[in-house]
Design an enzyme around this catalytic site. Structure first.
Site, short mmCIF file in Angstrom:
data_model
loop_
_atom_site.label_atom_id
_atom_site.label_comp_id
_atom_site.label_asym_id
_atom_site.label_seq_id
_atom_site.Cartn_x
_atom_site.Cartn_y
_atom_site.Cartn_z
N ASP A 475 -0.60 2.34 9.96
CA ASP A 475 -1.21 1.37 9.05
C ASP A 475 -0.27 1.04 7.89
O ASP A 475 -0.19 -0.10 7.44
CB ASP A 475 -2.53 1.89 8.50
N ARG A 479 2.71 5.72 1.75
CA ARG A 479 1.86 6.69 1.05
C ARG A 479 1.50 7.86 1.96
O ARG A 479 2.00 7.99 3.08
CB ARG A 479 0.61 5.99 0.54
N ASP A 480 0.61 8.70 1.49
CA ASP A 480 0.19 9.87 2.26
C ASP A 480 -0.90 9.47 3.25
O ASP A 480 -2.05 9.86 3.13
CB ASP A 480 -0.30 10.98 1.32
N GLU A 481 -0.53 8.69 4.25
CA GLU A 481 -1.46 8.29 5.32
C GLU A 481 -0.65 8.10 6.60
O GLU A 481 -0.58 8.99 7.41
CB GLU A 481 -2.22 7.03 4.92
N GLU A 748 -1.59 -4.91 2.25
CA GLU A 748 -2.81 -4.34 2.82
C GLU A 748 -4.04 -5.14 2.44
O GLU A 748 -4.95 -5.33 3.23
CB GLU A 748 -2.98 -2.89 2.35
N HIS A 769 1.49 -3.55 5.16
CA HIS A 769 0.45 -3.38 6.17
C HIS A 769 0.53 -4.60 7.07
O HIS A 769 0.64 -5.71 6.57
CB HIS A 769 -0.92 -3.37 5.50
#
Length: 871
Positions: A475, A479-481, A748, A769
């Site tokens: 996605d 970041r932390d994803e 995003e 995104h």
């Protein structure tokens, strides 16, 4: 163009020259080119040679050139095969030939006999003070373990005739042989659901093995296996494993028929190494002082007596499988667009493009122990400082400790960042080069228009695809994803297929989608899945449906029947799971964490409307897939179910005036795109959709799911003018609003940043995104005019129907389809519309010209049309 029928772009299992293919019955494909009009293939001949054998298909009367399975051929393990295809044209004349090769891998766990998984033994950790880095490290970066070094010396009795290295890790590894890095794969072996599958890589190392002593080595870090993963704010060591592991098998064949085999076993030794901390999300700490102290570590004669024995972690081989697609590679370098000074002696490097990868840092005249810190950011805040709040817990920080040489070069290997800006502190005599990383899917599409803003949008879409196709379709990259969200992937896939050949990439990822199913048949929200994870739950409408939509679209675009067949039981299971929980056929239950039309703006599409629309659409596609696969009973059952769901949708949500419950743009788009309306209500619903857009000031309100349908539905119902208005809209919310404010990738959220409110919520605000970039499919299909007929597979039957509009006066596109080159170029000039079209051999097209130009049927070749505009 050649003047004879010519095969080109030969592929085996969707790859050009795969090395280490774990497929005993491989499929072969080729494209066709011919400058003569109306040409097609009428026959082919395949000759495959390798392993001491020769397979000759003879002349096969067939037009198909995609996924051809050579009848009677089965590949042997670890064997190089050369193959040649010869084709015959429409007149029965023999055309040209083309050749390529593929090489099989170990074809099963038995090929790994004797090799063990090895890992660091924490019981042998030395009791010593840690190295000094100067200032304290960021907390999460400082908690990451080192990338450990592994080595094994061995003797080759002579220079080999052939040598192959089969290697992988539960973690991320870099292989070395006699001081030379092996291969160009980055972040290998990539991310899969390691409980089911670990991909191994195969390397031809014949030229690296020498007579006498040799050293095989590797550097290994946590990666996705045991590092920080996703948006949990703690180290997720329990996701897959506690510490990384390495397994390798080096096979050396000599000219006299002899063979030596070197495997990972108890004879290997390991060391902490110079990469003191490493993590994909947090960054990397590289101490060049320690690197210099272990110089020669991969070379013969090095004294490794201070290194420690490895620990044997197991000898299981069942999950090992040869690489199914191309690895992540460095595909481009970017020079800085600007370098400016910041307070405190810091330097800000602007690469001019939001990218994914890392930087190569050149450091000059730094004293030993100088600490050079690199912080990465996508955007700047109002004061011109790197904006990192949206990274959440991801540190995105690399630290280089200089050795004290006159010039040193550093490039991290075990981390990846999403960034445009790099803040450098600690030393100012440095140069930076951006190094772009992504899964190496070959680009197949190019579209250029007369409007620079539309071209920037196309570039943003492409950069978003590059940055988020890093091993899995993620996605976001910063970041932390960085998770493989299914809805993002399915809405963007039609655009992705125009941009690049993503057939093998998605076919491989679908294995993780299938393996991630929940008991009862529900697909997940993300894949690969991980245990004890906040999003490890039953998939939501539009998310879980990707398990149906993606295999079907791969079949439509690439003719991939094998993947469709492999996925079909899971596709049917998803529909059965929804139906059994919703006997009235309105999808209210078993909706997981229902996201609705995620990040829609100024609208709220009822979730039952969205869910039931997807239920009907997915059931329809399962029925079509069953028909393709010859499953007549399944085709009848799911077609009937789809029809009943359509009726339930119309009864529950559609008014007699064509209104759809919710009265939102997305509600109408779903009903129209998925054929959920009685015929007599289609036009009233279209009118209401148009009215909803007009009432919103000619602006969209769609989220992740609705946006992909917006322009295609408008065009399908005669409103190209409104689709162009939305395309060119510069006010918020719109695609051009972000471009006006400097975006170089797709955001995003529509409101990621606005002039009135500044940055959106830091907890969810990515500036890279791809979901909202799904308009790319419409740009290729409608603006450039390259599309398939409804029943076509792999672009055999084309619809060439470019529609000029908006501010555009010209557009040209090239698309390397699975069958060959399709190209269009149109222009409005001097009172006429002109169109040039190229169709590959074996394909046919209906050309629909605007401005009263009529409809024309054409075959392969290059064609030109001119239509006067009139007054």
């Amino acid at each position: 163009m050649p003047d004879t029928l010519t095969p080109y772009d030969l592929a085996c299992e969707g790859r050009t020259t795969p090395l280490g293919l774990d497929e005993a019955v491989p499929r072969l494909s080729w494209k066709l080119a011919d400058g003569r009009p109306g040409q097609r293939q009428t026959a082919y001949r395949l000759v495959i040679e390798g392993g001491g054998g020769r397979h000759d298909s003879g002349i096969v009367r067939a037009e198909e050139s995609l996924h051809v399975v050579p009848e009677g051929f089965t590949a042997a393990p670890a064997t190089r095969y050369a193959w040649t295809v010869t084709v015959w044209d429409a007149d029965g004349a023999e055309g040209a030939s083309a050749s390529s090769w593929f090489e099989t891998g170990l074809l099963g766990p038995e090929g790994w006999a004797g090799a063990s998984w090895i890992e660091h033994d924490p019981a042998l950790d030395p009791m010593m003070d840690p190295p000094t880095f100067g200032e304290p490290l960021p907390e999460r970066l400082g908690s990451c373990p080192p990338a450990r070094l592994y080595r094994r010396a061995f003797t080759a009795r002579e220079a080999p005739a052939s040598a192959r290295l089969y290697v992988t890790a539960r973690g991320i590894y870099l292989p070395y042989l006699n001081g030379v890095r092996v291969g160009d794969a980055e972040l290998a072996p990539g991310w899969t659901d390691y409980r089911h599958r670990v991909q191994y890589q195969t390397y031809d190392v014949t030229e690296l093995v020498a007579a006498g002593e040799n050293v095989l080595g590797a550097q290994v870090s946590d990666g996705w296996w045991s590092g920080y993963l996703g948006f949990d704010r703690r180290r997720q060591a329990e996701h897959y494993g506690v510490r990384p592991q390495l397994i390798a098998r080096l096979v050396i064949d000599y000219g006299d028929g002899g063979r030596d085999v070197v495997v990972t076993d108890a004879a290997w030794r390991e060391h902490d190494g110079h990469v003191r901390h490493a993590d994909l999300l947090m960054g990397e700490v590289h101490d060049a002082r320690l690197e210099r102290s272990t110089a020669g570590r991969w070379s013969p004669g090095y004294d490794d007596s201070a290194w420690r024995p490895v620990r044997i972690a197991g000898a299981d081989h069942d999950t090992l499988i040869g690489m199914l697609d191309e690895p992540v590679r460095v595909t481009e370098e970017i020079s800085p667009a600007a370098v400016t000074a910041l307070p405190g002696g810091r330097i800000l490097v602007d690469l001019g493009q939001n990218m994914v990868g890392r930087v190569r840092l050149r450091v000059r005249r730094a004293a030993p122990g100088t600490r050079v810190t690199l912080r990465h950011a996508e955007v700047l805040d109002e004061s011109g400082e790197p904006y990192v709040a949206n990274l959440r817990s991801a540190e995105a920080t690399d630290l280089y400790i200089a050795a004290g040489e006159s010039e040193e070069v550093y490039e991290p290997a075990f981390t990846v960042h999403g960034f445009r800006y790099v803040e450098i502190s600690g030393h100012d005599d440095v140069d930076v080069t951006g190094r772009v990383l992504h899964s190496d899917t070959r680009f197949t599409g190019e579209l250029v228009t007369s409007d620079p803003e539309v071209n920037r949008l196309l570039a943003n879409i492409r950069w978003g695809q590059r940055g988020n196709f890093v091993s899995v379709p993620t996605d976001c990259p910063q970041r932390d994803e960085r998770l493989g969200w299914l809805a993002d992937a399915q809405v963007f896939l039609p655009t992705a297929c125009y941009n690049a050949d993503v057939s093998a990439f998605f076919a491989r990822w679908l294995r993780d989608v299938i393996d991630g199913r929940h008991p009862g048949g529900a697909f997940p929200d993300v894949a690969p899945v991980v245990d004890r994870y906040p999003v490890n739950r039953e998939g939501a409408p539009g998310w879980g449906d990707a398990g149906v939509l993606i295999p079907w679209h791969l079949y439509r675009v690439y003719g991939d029947v094998r993947t469709l067949e492999r996925c079909f039981p899971a596709m049917a299971g998803w529909i059965d799971w929804i139906e059994s929980g919703n006997p009235d056929l309105i999808w209210r239950d078993r909706v997981g964490n229902h996201y609705g039309d995620w990040l829609q703006i100024g609208a709220e599409t009822p979730r039952e409307v969205l869910a039931t629309a997807y239920f009907a659409h997915s059931a329809t596609l399962v029925a079509r897939a069953a028909d393709v696969l010859g499953r007549a009973a399944d085709a009848e059952r799911y077609a009937g179910l789809a029809q009943r769901v359509r009726k339930a949708f119309a009864d529950a949500f559609v008014g007699a005036d064509g209104s759809v419950t919710g009265d939102t743009q997305t509600a109408y788009l779903l009903a129209l795109a998925y054929d959920l309306l009685p015929d007599e209500l289609v036009e009233p619903a279209v009118a209401r959709l148009v009215d909803a857009i007009r009432r919103n000031g000619d602006r969209l309100s769609t989220g992740f799911l609705g946006v992909a349908l917006l322009c295609p539905v408008l065009s399908a119902h005669g409103h190209d003018d409104l689709a162009y208005t939305l395309l060119h809209q510069r006010e918020f919310p719109s695609w051009m609003y972000s471009i006006r404010h400097g975006a170089t990738t797709i955001w995003e959220r529509w409101d990621g940043w606005t002039a009135e409110a500044g940055f959106q919520a830091t907890e969810m605000n990515s500036f890279n995104h791809y979901s909202l970039g799904s308009v790319g499919q419409w740009l290729y299909a409608r603006v450039a005019g390259i599309d398939q007929a409804p029943g076509s597979v792999a672009f055999r039957d084309l619809v060439i129907a470019p529609v000029p509009g908006g501010r555009l006066t010209s557009a040209s596109a090239r698309y390397e389809s699975p069958r060959g080159l399709i190209a269009t170029a149109w222009e409005l000039k001097d009172g006429a519309f002109s169109l040039d079209v190229t169709i590959p051999p074996g394909a046919r097209a209906v050309v629909r010209l605007p401005i009263g130009g009529g409809t024309h049927e054409i075959g392969s070749g290059t064609h030109r049309f001119t239509v006067p505009q009139g007054d």
